[in-house]
Motif scaffolding. Structure first.
Motif, mmCIF file in Angstrom:
data_model
loop_
_atom_site.group_PDB
_atom_site.id
_atom_site.type_symbol
_atom_site.label_atom_id
_atom_site.label_comp_id
_atom_site.label_asym_id
_atom_site.label_seq_id
_atom_site.Cartn_x
_atom_site.Cartn_y
_atom_site.Cartn_z
ATOM 1 N N MET A 1 -121.964 106.640 44.578
ATOM 2 C CA MET A 1 -121.271 107.924 44.580
ATOM 3 C C MET A 1 -120.603 108.135 43.225
ATOM 4 N N GLY A 2 -120.729 109.320 42.713
ATOM 5 C CA GLY A 2 -120.069 109.654 41.459
ATOM 6 C C GLY A 2 -120.812 109.183 40.222
ATOM 7 N N GLU A 3 -121.996 108.544 40.392
ATOM 8 C CA GLU A 3 -122.762 108.073 39.245
ATOM 9 C C GLU A 3 -123.333 109.268 38.494
ATOM 10 N N GLN A 4 -123.091 109.299 37.183
ATOM 11 C CA GLN A 4 -123.575 110.406 36.383
ATOM 12 C C GLN A 4 -125.083 110.304 36.178
ATOM 13 N N GLN A 5 -125.691 111.474 35.905
ATOM 14 C CA GLN A 5 -127.142 111.513 35.747
ATOM 15 C C GLN A 5 -127.621 110.604 34.627
ATOM 16 N N ILE A 6 -126.879 110.559 33.517
ATOM 17 C CA ILE A 6 -127.297 109.720 32.394
ATOM 18 C C ILE A 6 -127.279 108.249 32.780
ATOM 19 N N GLU A 7 -126.325 107.863 33.634
ATOM 20 C CA GLU A 7 -126.273 106.472 34.092
ATOM 21 C C GLU A 7 -127.444 106.161 35.014
ATOM 22 N N ILE A 8 -127.809 107.153 35.831
ATOM 23 C CA ILE A 8 -128.972 106.972 36.710
ATOM 24 C C ILE A 8 -130.241 106.801 35.870
ATOM 25 N N ASP A 9 -130.389 107.646 34.849
ATOM 26 C CA ASP A 9 -131.569 107.567 33.977
ATOM 27 C C ASP A 9 -131.648 106.222 33.282
ATOM 28 N N ARG A 10 -130.501 105.734 32.801
ATOM 29 C CA ARG A 10 -130.486 104.429 32.118
ATOM 30 C C ARG A 10 -130.878 103.316 33.071
ATOM 31 N N ARG A 11 -130.363 103.381 34.299
ATOM 32 C CA ARG A 11 -130.693 102.344 35.272
ATOM 33 C C ARG A 11 -132.173 102.361 35.612
ATOM 34 N N LEU A 12 -132.723 103.558 35.793
ATOM 35 C CA LEU A 12 -134.152 103.673 36.089
ATOM 36 C C LEU A 12 -134.994 103.158 34.919
ATOM 37 N N ALA A 13 -134.550 103.454 33.691
ATOM 38 C CA ALA A 13 -135.273 102.976 32.510
ATOM 39 C C ALA A 13 -135.245 101.458 32.433
ATOM 40 N N ARG A 14 -134.084 100.855 32.716
ATOM 41 C CA ARG A 14 -133.976 99.392 32.693
ATOM 42 C C ARG A 14 -134.888 98.766 33.744
ATOM 43 N N ASN A 15 -134.914 99.386 34.927
ATOM 44 C CA ASN A 15 -135.785 98.874 35.990
ATOM 45 C C ASN A 15 -137.250 98.957 35.589
ATOM 46 N N LYS A 16 -137.606 100.064 34.926
ATOM 47 C CA LYS A 16 -138.983 100.247 34.477
ATOM 48 C C LYS A 16 -139.353 99.208 33.421
ATOM 49 N N ILE A 17 -138.439 98.958 32.489
ATOM 50 C CA ILE A 17 -138.675 97.954 31.447
ATOM 51 C C ILE A 17 -138.867 96.573 32.072
ATOM 52 N N THR A 18 -138.031 96.247 33.046
ATOM 53 C CA THR A 18 -138.134 94.952 33.727
ATOM 54 C C THR A 18 -139.493 94.799 34.409
ATOM 55 N N GLN A 19 -139.947 95.876 35.070
ATOM 56 C CA GLN A 19 -141.238 95.831 35.762
ATOM 57 C C GLN A 19 -142.385 95.670 34.774
ATOM 58 N N ILE A 20 -142.312 96.386 33.638
ATOM 59 C CA ILE A 20 -143.369 96.286 32.624
ATOM 60 C C ILE A 20 -143.428 94.877 32.063
ATOM 61 N N LYS A 21 -142.266 94.262 31.825
ATOM 62 C CA LYS A 21 -142.246 92.883 31.318
ATOM 63 C C LYS A 21 -142.893 91.931 32.315
ATOM 64 N N LYS A 22 -142.634 92.169 33.608
ATOM 65 C CA LYS A 22 -143.271 91.332 34.634
ATOM 66 C C LYS A 22 -144.783 91.522 34.624
ATOM 67 N N ASP A 23 -145.221 92.774 34.473
ATOM 68 C CA ASP A 23 -146.662 93.057 34.430
ATOM 69 C C ASP A 23 -147.307 92.391 33.219
ATOM 70 N N LEU A 24 -146.634 92.428 32.068
ATOM 71 C CA LEU A 24 -147.162 91.793 30.858
ATOM 72 C C LEU A 24 -147.295 90.289 31.038
ATOM 73 N N GLU A 25 -146.319 89.686 31.727
ATOM 74 C CA GLU A 25 -146.373 88.250 31.957
ATOM 75 C C GLU A 25 -147.555 87.893 32.859
ATOM 76 N N ILE A 26 -147.825 88.739 33.846
ATOM 77 C CA ILE A 26 -148.983 88.518 34.726
ATOM 78 C C ILE A 26 -150.271 88.588 33.919
ATOM 79 N N VAL A 27 -150.374 89.599 33.028
ATOM 80 C CA VAL A 27 -151.558 89.735 32.185
ATOM 81 C C VAL A 27 -151.734 88.507 31.298
ATOM 82 N N ARG A 28 -150.627 88.022 30.731
ATOM 83 C CA ARG A 28 -150.720 86.841 29.866
ATOM 84 C C ARG A 28 -151.218 85.631 30.630
ATOM 85 N N ARG A 29 -150.704 85.456 31.858
ATOM 86 C CA ARG A 29 -151.150 84.315 32.666
ATOM 87 C C ARG A 29 -152.625 84.433 33.018
#
Length: 267
Positions: A1-29
């Motif tokens: 509650m009360g989370e600003q839109q910019i904070e939501i966008d940053r959190r979503l971006a961080r989550n996306k970056i984390t997922q991409i890093k996991k995908d890259l690690e799978i590709v490397r393996r």
């Protein structure tokens, strides 16, 4: 509650970056597993490198008869594509298309491209493709060498290839390029010009990796004959008494495993 839109966008971006890093690690393996399989069979490999849009994917398609995606755009090839070809002497060779190099490649992108750039480090030799029709070809050549040096592949054996020479004709520009790159192989990946010379040069790079042998294998040792078919290149098979006479092109490793069956007349 009360989370600003910019904070939501940053959190979503961080989550996306984390997922991409996991995908890259799978590709490397996955690629590490495939490399282990290739090493197990001791198959030679070459990485096609060069500045972006030099014609690397077109060359891979021409040499292998495949249909790798190719386009005149930045980073058209991101996921490394490997194709197996057979050299005239019978030796298999794995060719890998790599991402196009660019000047001042941001370090944050190096991580994303690591799986394809690693192919240049691990290859037995490189095929360095240059766009002969580009006025900045010499700058791009030095750029690619710089990136290879950063990767630890600066001292890797390499064939320099002048691609798209069909766009130049026999003029002053081609003469100048021949002076700048005296050992380069002139080709046109689009028309197929120069392919025989390139393949011959690639075979020369691997001259110390293969040998032609004749083996006399008892028919009771069908496992050894199967081994020759699976890991070598069988040229001819004859039968003499209870023995199978197999002429094959093999790697030094495979030759060592079959030394007890080596025929005296093999030379």
């Amino acid at each position: 509650m009360g989370e600003q839109q910019i904070e939501i966008d940053r959190r979503l971006a961080r989550n996306k970056i984390t997922q991409i890093k996991k995908d890259l690690e799978i590709v490397r393996r996955q690629r590490a597993t495939r490399r282990k399989d290739r090493d197990r069979y001791d198959v030679a490999s070459s990485a096609i490198v060069g500045y972006t849009n030099a014609g690397k994917s077109t060359l891979l398609n021409k040499l292998s008869g495949s249909e790798v995606y190719e386009a005149d755009q930045l980073f058209a090839t991101l996921d490394p594509t490997t194709r197996r070809i057979e050299l005239p002497g019978g030796q298999p060779l794995l060719l890998t298309d790599t991402v196009g190099f660019v000047r001042n490649l941001p370090h944050r992108l190096v991580e994303a491209f690591k799986s394809t750039l690693e192919e240049a480090v691990l290859a037995d030799f490189l095929i360095h493709v240059l766009d002969a029709s580009d006025p900045a070809v010499e700058v791009f050549y030095r750029t690619t060498l710089g990136v290879l040096e950063e990767l630890g592949a600066g001292d890797k054996p390499a064939l320099t290839v002048l691609n798209k020479v069909d766009r130049l004709g026999e003029g002053a520009e081609l003469t100048r390029l021949r002076e700048s790159f005296p050992d380069a192989i002139e080709i046109s990946a689009r028309t197929g010009f120069g392919m025989e010379e390139l393949i011959k040069a690639a075979e020369g790079q691997l001259a110390d990796r293969v040998r032609r042998r004749i083996y006399r294998v008892p028919q009771s040792r069908g496992d050894m004959v199967n081994l020759l078919h699976n890991e070598g290149k069988v040229i001819n098979t004859d039968f003499e008494g209870n023995d199978v006479i197999v002429t094959a092109v093999v790697s030094p490793t495979l030759d060592g495993r079959l030394k007890e069956f080596l025929e005296e007349k093999a030379g």
